[in-house]
Design a protein around this motif. Structure first.
Motif, PDB file in Angstrom:
ATOM      1  N   TRP A 293       0.249  -4.058   6.971  1.00 35.44           N
ATOM      2  CA  TRP A 293      -0.985  -4.092   6.180  1.00 35.44           C
ATOM      3  C   TRP A 293      -0.709  -3.724   4.724  1.00 35.44           C
ATOM      4  O   TRP A 293      -1.249  -4.339   3.807  1.00 35.44           O
ATOM      5  N   HIS A 298      -1.550 -11.241   1.794  1.00 35.17           N
ATOM      6  CA  HIS A 298      -2.857 -11.881   1.911  1.00 35.17           C
ATOM      7  C   HIS A 298      -3.997 -10.894   2.167  1.00 35.17           C
ATOM      8  O   HIS A 298      -5.117 -11.137   1.735  1.00 35.17           O
ATOM      9  N   GLN A 299      -3.715  -9.784   2.887  1.00 34.54           N
ATOM     10  CA  GLN A 299      -4.778  -8.878   3.287  1.00 34.54           C
ATOM     11  C   GLN A 299      -4.524  -7.423   2.910  1.00 34.54           C
ATOM     12  O   GLN A 299      -5.362  -6.571   3.146  1.00 34.54           O
TER      13      GLN A 299
END
Length: 325
Positions: A293, A298-299
């Motif tokens: 994460w 992208h996130q």
């Protein structure tokens, strides 16, 4: 006095392999197989936004197993699988019946189904434990550390390995083969059931087939990680892979890498802390998720701090189009 044992590099990383290589390798292999099988099936649960159904089935197969033991008076694999499959499909039917025939939303229907069935299973085991020789703690938490002491499977003059490991290897191979053979059908029915029906793919059959496979994987993992920890192994691999990859093939391949890393890291973490091996494997997986994460392009929380490539990443929709070609 500190509750955390002192860290000794030799005792944590070297001694388990040098002093008990046979026991260590079977525990790590079992952890890898359980995480891989659960993770591969879990990827499709995440695509279908059915992660909580995995939780429901992982708990509600308990009464199916207990009833199978009571009826057959046997702890044989056939009775175990039959009871789990029946309970898994029944859980899915109950959830859909409550959701479609009432105003209860799906998440509430899942909660009603799995808590009720799980409670029935706990009562059955508590009342009839002396008859079925079934340990509540083993079912709930599992004990992967004992896997190397199980009866080995013999094939002629060859000793293949402990029975639970060989059984889990067979289930994992079955999952891999089914995904390879029905990749297009699973992808289309997960992405758009309406499109699947228009292409001649029976999305309902695919749905219940997936639930049957899920039930088989869950009951195979009971002996090692129990009903409570199996849900983490269903969800964490796919959730971690989705942080790093936007295409399903990449996520599926990453699931195997995730299973290898968490089984080894979790085993050594448990050796250091002298705690549950299965629990340590899940903690290692949660740590890997957190790392993914943080670095996700992208996130992740820092994705805005650095420019992304000009080319847009290919999405699940492109996977779908490619599968239909």
């Amino acid at each position: 006095m500190s509750p955390v044992p002192p860290f000794d590099l030799h005792n944590v990383f070297v001694a388990p392999w040098a002093d008990d290589f046979g026991g260590t390798v079977w525990v790590v292999i079992m952890g890898f197989l359980v995480t891989l099988a659960c993770g591969l099936v879990g990827n499709y649960l995440i695509l279908r936004r059915m992660a909580l159904v995995g939780d429901a089935i992982s708990h509600s197969v308990l009464p199916g197993i207990a009833i199978a033991f009571l009826l057959s008076n046997s702890r044989g694999t056939t009775a175990m699988f039959a009871g789990a499959l029946a309970a898994g499909v029944l859980t899915t039917l109950i959830i859909e019946l409550i959701h479609k025939k009432s105003r209860v939303k799906q998440d509430a229907a899942i909660g009603i189904a799995f808590t009720s069935l799980f409670a029935i299973g706990v009562i059955l085991i508590s009342v009839f434990a002396s008859r079925v020789d079934l340990d509540q703690e083993c079912v709930l938490y599992g004990e992967i550390g004992f896997v190397s002491f199980q009866r080995p499977i013999q094939l002629g003059a060859w000793t293949l390995g402990p029975e639970p490991v060989i059984r889990m290897a067979g289930v994992t191979l079955m999952v891999i083969l089914l995904i390879a053979v029905f990749y297009k059908e699973l992808l289309v029915s997960s992405f758009d059931p309406g499109l699947a029906f228009s292409l001649g793919i029976n999305a309902t059959v695919m749905h219940y087939s997936l639930m049957c496979v899920l039930s088989t994987v869950v009951v195979s993992a009971f002996e090692s990680v129990g009903a409570i920890l199996v849900i983490a192994m269903l969800i964490l691999p796919g959730a971690t892979g989705s942080m790093l990859f936007q295409r399903l093939p990449g996520i599926l391949v990453f699931t195997a890498l995730y299973a290898a890393l968490t089984s080894v890291a979790g085993f050594h973490l448990a050796t250091w802390l002298n705690c549950s091996i299965a629990g340590a494997m899940v903690v290692a997986g949660a740590g890997l998720f957190t790392l993914a994460w943080l670095v996700s392009p992208h996130q992740g929380p820092f994705r805005r701090a650095r420019p992304l490539p000009d080319a847009n990443p290919r999405s699940l929709r492109e996977d779908l189009v490619k599968a239909l070609q």
